[in-house]
Design an enzyme around this catalytic site. Sequence first.
Site: not given
Ligand code: NAD
Length: 480
Positions: A149, A249, A283, A461
């Site tokens: 995102n 995060e 998020c 962060e």
């Molecule tokens: P996601 O958890 O599906 O994926 C995040 C990353 O993790 C991707 O690069 C993905 O390929 C990787 N990943 C997935 N499975 C993995 C595994 N088994 N081992 C290692 N890496 C793995 O999240 P998303 O759909 O890309 O993003 C949306 C989420 O991110 C929402 O929940 C949102 O709230 C959160 N987000 C949080 C913040 C924050 O700073 N708190 C900021 C932006 C987004």
Amino acid sequence: MSQETNFIAGEWVVASKATANINPSDTNDVLGEFAQGSSADVGEAVAAARAAFPRWSRSTPQERHDVLKRTGDEILARKDELGRLLSREEGKTLPEGVGEVTRAAQIFHFFAGECLRQAGDKLASVRPGVEVEVTREPIGVVGLITPWNFPIAIPAWKIAPALAYGNCVVIKPAELVPGSARALVDIIARAGVPAGVLNLVMGKGSVVGQAMLEHPGIDAISFTGSVPTGRAIAAACVAAQPMKKVQLEMGGKNPLVVLDDADLTVAVDCAVNGAFFSTGQRCTASSRIIVTEGIHNRFVDAVAERMKALVVDDALKAGTHIGPVVDAKQLEQDLSYIDIGKAEGARLVLGGERLNRATPGFYMAPALFTETTADMRLNREEIFGPVASVLRVKDYDAALAAANDTAFGLSAGICTTSLKYSSHFKRNAEAGMVMVNLPTAGVDYHVPFGGRKGSSYGSREQGRYAVEFYTTVKTSYTLP
Ligand code: NAD
């Protein structure tokens, strides 16, 4: 069609597999074929990073400053082009894309300055004649795993401090948005980062991400993404041999409280911006709008009126307020919550339907629910789309209790003209970030970012607080 490769040991390397990067505003528009890395690619990237670490960890602050400064300069000079790329692959509007790119440049400039401000402590020992020094050293090789995102800002706010404090990096961006991360790595490489210091492996979390978690040559993992993935990553880091330092995060279910004494225009601005801009895919989005009785009906009417004027269309089109949802799967999830909300007895005031536009894309009308209760899934689960629910409460105390009644704790906002309530809310909101008369989303780049409870784990962060994660502390005793 362009063939985009991984970046390992200072070279752009072709992967055995590739996948198409598709524009969510127009699924006929393919940005290119992007590498699908393997665990062997991760092995090579880690070996390169380990080989580069002795020299980079001892580089001068001036060398690191110059690389980061040049990176920030080029990003800024190309912000319109990079913003276009970002909007094309992720679907946020062009002004939002350019804004995010600008923020990435500012982050690099901030951490360029931090290279020159790394300090330690020298103390008198409790033992006669002994001197004590407390210094910070880089952790080693850091694995960065990022979500879709914020395709350039999140890679930037992890890579910049990692490099500033002398670490080497292996980064895996989200599968949906490899283009912005690739462009960023290309800029940093040309800004003079030595071969092996920064490596990019694109691909699936279950393959590339998993290999990073299992590789003993990675000392720490900084992750941003969803709660389930974050939990699995933390468990893997603790189980690893040796254990990895970890920072997570994750999601949010951020409350925006609107009190009777709020300025109605400010409150409506905060709600519409916080809930729906960037298609609600932040998020820090305001997904729970908690409104006291006296202003409830006027507020809901005014928000609905504003929503009717929101233009949902191609992210790159001038005049678009809300771009598409990022992909088919996320759109399906968002639409399923519309059904869930209705089935739970909430009232859908407007929106929530799929929209057709001139190009085939994942368009959805922003949705507003009222008459919701705290126990509904609508108010408990992160939807991560343009869906907001209004909770009607009696007074400030009930509003604060509702705001804190969540497993998450990222951002919390309040709209009020009362100093008493805003001060009380700042002290008592269970969130890492609190906003008064501002949207829950939208933060500065030079101060800490992060949350509490289920939203975050580990140190903060961004800003000067990033030093906690990207360094390890050494205490030295000397008897001269
Ligand atoms: P996601 O958890 O599906 O994926 C995040 C990353 O993790 C991707 O690069 C993905 O390929 C990787 N990943 C997935 N499975 C993995 C595994 N088994 N081992 C290692 N890496 C793995 O999240 P998303 O759909 O890309 O993003 C949306 C989420 O991110 C929402 O929940 C949102 O709230 C959160 N987000 C949080 C913040 C924050 O700073 N708190 C900021 C932006 C987004």
